[in-house]
Design an enzyme around this catalytic site. Structure first.
Site, PDB file in Angstrom:
ATOM      1  N   GLY A 103       0.880  -1.163   0.149  1.00 57.96           N
ATOM      2  CA  GLY A 103      -0.142   0.081  -0.031  1.00 57.96           C
ATOM      3  C   GLY A 103       0.873   1.206  -0.051  1.00 57.96           C
ATOM      4  N   HIS A 115       4.442   2.119  -8.223  1.00 57.32           N
ATOM      5  CA  HIS A 115       3.146   1.098  -8.218  1.00 57.32           C
ATOM      6  C   HIS A 115       2.355   1.196  -9.278  1.00 57.32           C
ATOM      7  CE1 HIS A 115       3.978   1.362  -3.698  1.00 57.32           C
ATOM      8  NE2 HIS A 115       4.024  -0.022  -3.868  1.00 57.32           N
TER       9      HIS A 115
HETATM   10  P1  AMP Z   1       5.917  -2.321  -1.726  1.00 57.46           P
HETATM   11  O1  AMP Z   1       4.579  -1.857  -1.687  1.00 57.46           O
HETATM   12  O2  AMP Z   1       7.036  -1.271  -1.289  1.00 57.46           O
HETATM   13  O3  AMP Z   1       6.018  -3.848  -0.976  1.00 57.46           O
HETATM   14  O4  AMP Z   1       6.019  -2.627  -3.211  1.00 57.46           O
HETATM   15  C1  AMP Z   1       5.175  -3.508  -3.984  1.00 57.46           C
HETATM   16  C2  AMP Z   1       6.020  -3.796  -5.101  1.00 57.46           C
HETATM   17  O5  AMP Z   1       6.108  -2.435  -6.081  1.00 57.46           O
HETATM   18  C3  AMP Z   1       7.294  -4.440  -5.167  1.00 57.46           C
HETATM   19  O6  AMP Z   1       7.284  -5.496  -6.153  1.00 57.46           O
HETATM   20  C4  AMP Z   1       8.318  -3.340  -5.519  1.00 57.46           C
HETATM   21  O7  AMP Z   1       9.336  -3.889  -5.744  1.00 57.46           O
HETATM   22  C5  AMP Z   1       7.518  -2.267  -6.362  1.00 57.46           C
HETATM   23  N1  AMP Z   1       7.867  -1.017  -6.428  1.00 57.46           N
HETATM   24  C6  AMP Z   1       8.071  -0.412  -5.287  1.00 57.46           C
HETATM   25  N2  AMP Z   1       8.864   0.931  -5.614  1.00 57.46           N
HETATM   26  C7  AMP Z   1       8.918   0.825  -6.876  1.00 57.46           C
HETATM   27  C8  AMP Z   1       9.570   1.687  -8.007  1.00 57.46           C
HETATM   28  N3  AMP Z   1      10.130   2.880  -7.486  1.00 57.46           N
HETATM   29  N4  AMP Z   1       9.792   1.511  -9.139  1.00 57.46           N
HETATM   30  C9  AMP Z   1       9.231   0.064  -9.411  1.00 57.46           C
HETATM   31  N5  AMP Z   1       8.673  -0.719  -8.712  1.00 57.46           N
HETATM   32  C10 AMP Z   1       8.440  -0.336  -7.388  1.00 57.46           C
END
Ligand code: AMP
Length: 509
Positions: free
Chosen positions: A30, A36
């Site tokens: 989230g 995202h």
């Molecule tokens: P998180 O909500 O931080 O667990 O991220 C969810 C997904 O989004 C994970 O697969 C992350 O690697 C991806 N994600 C988070 N930040 C970025 C970003 N800046 N660029 C690309 N993907 C991202």
């Protein structure tokens, strides 16, 4: 958009819609941001049904980490999902997911969790692996999306689905950055404006290393040294690690042979931030997609010859497999047995000087370059290429060729699916009228007969529609592909355009 907080509700919604539709899952914690959004947009574009999960997974937080402070903003997240066209959001409670305490845990290989973040975050990747396995089992998606920002997580998830034989395709989302270079992260919300400014040193230090890499530096200590030196210039930023590992195995590298993952973690104030860059020294890949009849295969052959690249003739691979099946006792409709046969087959593609067959083909040691062009093989190849199991195996083989680079490939989904990180993507197209004219001319030249152009146009239009909607390898233009409309151009002019794009890109004079 519908929001579910229970597994029973979500499963029932999916099961009612599943049939033979494709399902994309994007697991998140989230506090959604532009990183995202990119993943969600891709998932929406590529799947019939998309599930975004939002769950701050307590299993992956250590005792002194930020589980309680982690930003939670379900309402705004749901609004974003709705705007991006997501129909199903899954935001369960902790109790809903962890009925039993302690729970069965999924433990990745020690080697993969004792480097990078793993050495400082005990239990983190067991927590990640466990929740990812649960979500994959709950949703049973066709494809799941993970960001390259969390490169260690991505490598572990890939290994997890391979080792536990989970039938899902994993797609990586490149790191999305603010204009300043700072990688988007939900944790950026913790930073004060001054800290945000200081945090720029993370991406800048990686860029610096990339510059040196591009000028030929391959040694791990040297590359790591460049990053550390830059990071230490910002006295308020505390470095936790700077490491160079292989992006798939996560094994530390002494030197980059083909590819390396240069990754860092730093504290900016009390906020821990990570960032990374993939350093790839393979020869370039050119991906050429487009509708049938736009001249792809002729153009691709010439480009291969002119630029001295391997023409990775994917069509020949399907033909070779078809030839193998036809020479065996196996029925062409027996997909399971064919899948077994293909999984044991060894296909070789070897560049050749011949104009007619620039790539010679061997299967299980036998040269089948000519045999695979027979009318019998031509008549059956599309049935074999339509088999999901055959396609999956051959795409994997093609990607292995891609690891070394130096190839040019044509198809319908090369730039979007087979080589999404190709250095140069071309979308070769031509109007329906032009393609009909070319086909009619070809027919006249070879068969000495006239053909009804209006009828041809209708057929071409129908084929385009079928190709863009087909279940397997639908025709898609990658967002970063350069479109060349070949109307009114000769083959040679098209080839020259692609070659000059290639030369500009790689600054070859
Ligand atoms: P998180 O909500 O931080 O667990 O991220 C969810 C997904 O989004 C994970 O697969 C992350 O690697 C991806 N994600 C988070 N930040 C970025 C970003 N800046 N660029 C690309 N993907 C991202």
């Amino acid at each position: 958009m519908r929001l579910f907080t229970t597994i029973a509700g979500l499963r029932s919604a999916i099961d009612r819609q599943r049939q033979d539709r494709t399902i994309g899952l994007f697991p998140t914690m989230g506090a959604l941001h532009s990183g995202h959004s990119l993943a969600i947009e891709r998932a929406v574009k590529e799947n019939d049904i998309v599930v975004v999960s939002i769950f701050v997974n307590p299993l992956q937080f250590g005792p002194n980490e930020d589980l309680d402070q982690y930003p939670r903003q379900l309402e705004t997240d749901c609004q974003l999902c709705e705007r991006l066209g997501v129909k199903l959001v899954f935001a369960p409670t902790t109790a809903e997911l962890y009925e039993h305490k302690p729970t069965v845990a999924v433990v990745p290989p020690t080697q993969m969790i004792s480097v990078l973040c793993g050495q400082f975050r005990a239990g983190h990747f067991e927590g990640v692996a466990t929740i990812v396995t649960k979500l994959l089992n709950i949703v049973q998606p066709t494809t799941a999306y993970f960001g390259e920002k969390d490169a260690q997580q991505l490598a572990i998830v890939r290994r997890l689905i391979a080792d536990l034989n989970i039938p899902v395709e994993i797609k990586a989302i490149p790191i999305v950055r603010e204009a300043s270079g700072l990688a988007y992260s939900s944790r950026n919300q913790y930073l004060t404006p001054e800290e945000k400014q200081r945090a720029l040193i993370l991406s800048r230090s990686l860029q610096e290393a990339q510059k040196f890499f591009e000028s030929g530096v391959r040694d791990a200590l040297e590359l790591i040294g460049i990053v550390k030196q830059k990071l230490t210039r910002e006295s308020q930023v505390k470095v936790q690690y700077v490491e160079l590992v292989h992006p798939d195995t996560l094994k530390p590298l002494e030197k980059i042979e083909e590819v390396g993952l240069l990754a860092i973690a730093c504290f900016v104030g009390s906020t821990r931030l990570i960032d990374n860059v993939i350093l790839r020294s393979r020869a370039p890949i050119i991906a050429i997609d487009g509708p049938a009849g736009a001249g792809k295969s002729t153009v691709t052959r010439r480009i291969a010859r002119n630029l001295d690249l391997l023409y990775l003739d994917t069509g020949a691979m399907y033909r070779a497999v078809t030839w193998l099946v036809m020479g065996s006792e196996i029925s062409l409709s027996d997909e399971p047995t064919i899948a077994e046969l293909v999984s044991k087959a060894k296909i070789e593609l070897i560049p050749d000087d011949s104009w007619e067959f620039p790539t010679s083909v061997k299967i299980n040691g036998e040269d089948v370059t000519r045999a695979i062009r027979s009318p019998q093989v031509t008549a059956n190849v599309s049935a074999i290429a339509a088999m999901v199991s055959v396609r999956q195996q051959l795409v994997k083989q093609q990607q292995r060729w891609g690891d070394r680079g130096g190839v040019v490939v044509e198809g319908r989904d090369i730039g979007t699916n087979v080589f999404p990180d190709a250095e140069l993507k071309i979308y070769l197209t031509a109007s329906v009228g032009e393609r009909a004219k070319r086909r009619a001319k070809e027919f006249k030249d070879t068969q000495q007969q006239e053909i009804d152009i209006e009828q041809l146009k209708k057929e071409i239009q129908q084929r385009d529609d079928r190709d863009s909607k087909r279940q397997i390898a639908p025709l898609k233009k990658a967002s970063d592909a350069i479109e060349i409309n070949t109307d009114g151009l000769t083959i040679e002019e098209v080839v020259q355009q692609v070659i000059s794009l290639y030369e500009q890109k790689f600054s070859i004079q």
